[in-house]
Enzyme design. Structure first.
Site, PDB file in Angstrom:
ATOM      1  N   SER A  25       0.806  -1.218   0.000  1.00  0.00           N
ATOM      2  CA  SER A  25       0.000   0.000   0.000  1.00  0.00           C
ATOM      3  C   SER A  25       0.840   1.271   0.000  1.00  0.00           C
ATOM      4  O   SER A  25       2.059   1.230  -0.022  1.00  0.00           O
ATOM      5  CB  SER A  25      -0.948   0.024   1.197  1.00  0.00           C
ATOM      6  OG  SER A  25      -0.208   0.188   2.399  1.00  0.00           O
ATOM      7  N   TYR A  58      -2.770   0.579  -3.421  1.00  0.00           N
ATOM      8  CA  TYR A  58      -3.991   1.109  -2.815  1.00  0.00           C
ATOM      9  C   TYR A  58      -3.608   2.042  -1.678  1.00  0.00           C
ATOM     10  O   TYR A  58      -2.518   1.956  -1.123  1.00  0.00           O
ATOM     11  CB  TYR A  58      -4.912  -0.017  -2.331  1.00  0.00           C
ATOM     12  CG  TYR A  58      -4.295  -0.916  -1.285  1.00  0.00           C
ATOM     13  CD1 TYR A  58      -4.511  -0.681   0.070  1.00  0.00           C
ATOM     14  CD2 TYR A  58      -3.489  -1.992  -1.644  1.00  0.00           C
ATOM     15  CE1 TYR A  58      -3.935  -1.495   1.030  1.00  0.00           C
ATOM     16  CE2 TYR A  58      -2.917  -2.809  -0.700  1.00  0.00           C
ATOM     17  CZ  TYR A  58      -3.143  -2.561   0.635  1.00  0.00           C
ATOM     18  OH  TYR A  58      -2.566  -3.361   1.586  1.00  0.00           O
TER      19      TYR A  58
END
Length: 126
Positions: A25, A58
């Site tokens: 991430s 993400y």
């Protein structure tokens, strides 16, 4: 017809941390996420201005007000502390909606100081 449009953009944020061993991430200051309308766990594309790398991951929330931009996991090989990034999220919508759509763009300078927000990317001139 469905079009994929720019939804939110963090322009020229600086990497504050790169953690290869975190599970993945990109951690982003919650204030920055809100400025660009990016949700936690939303897919993002990252463009590294310093080395030309382009990658997807993400978003996760970092502490509000911390100015953190932490590239984590395998993506940490694509960015170093101090690199300037452009972080974008996209949305799919009908052609009719796309023609009325305005992205949320947040511009940064220095040590991740938000300079201004806009609802468009300026027209490029010669």
């Amino acid at each position: 017809m469905i079009r994929t449009m720019l939804q939110g953009k963090l322009h020229r944020v600086k990497v504050t941390q790169a953690d290869l061993h975190y599970e993945g991430s990109c951690a982003i200051d919650q204030d920055f996420l809100e400025a660009a309308g990016i949700l936690e766990y939303e897919a993002i594309d990252i463009y590294n201005v310093d080395n030309g790398q382009r990658f997807s991951t993400y978003a996760i929330a970092a502490e509000r007000g911390s100015r953190i931009i932490s590239v984590n996991g395998a993506a940490a090989r694509c960015a170093c502390v101090g690199d300037k990034l452009i972080i974008c999220s996209y949305v799919q919508m009908s052609d009719a909606d796309a023609r009325l759509h305005h992205p949320k763009v947040a511009y940064f300078e220095g040590e991740n100081q938000l300079q201004r927000k806009a609802k468009a990317v300026p027209v490029q001139v010669a």
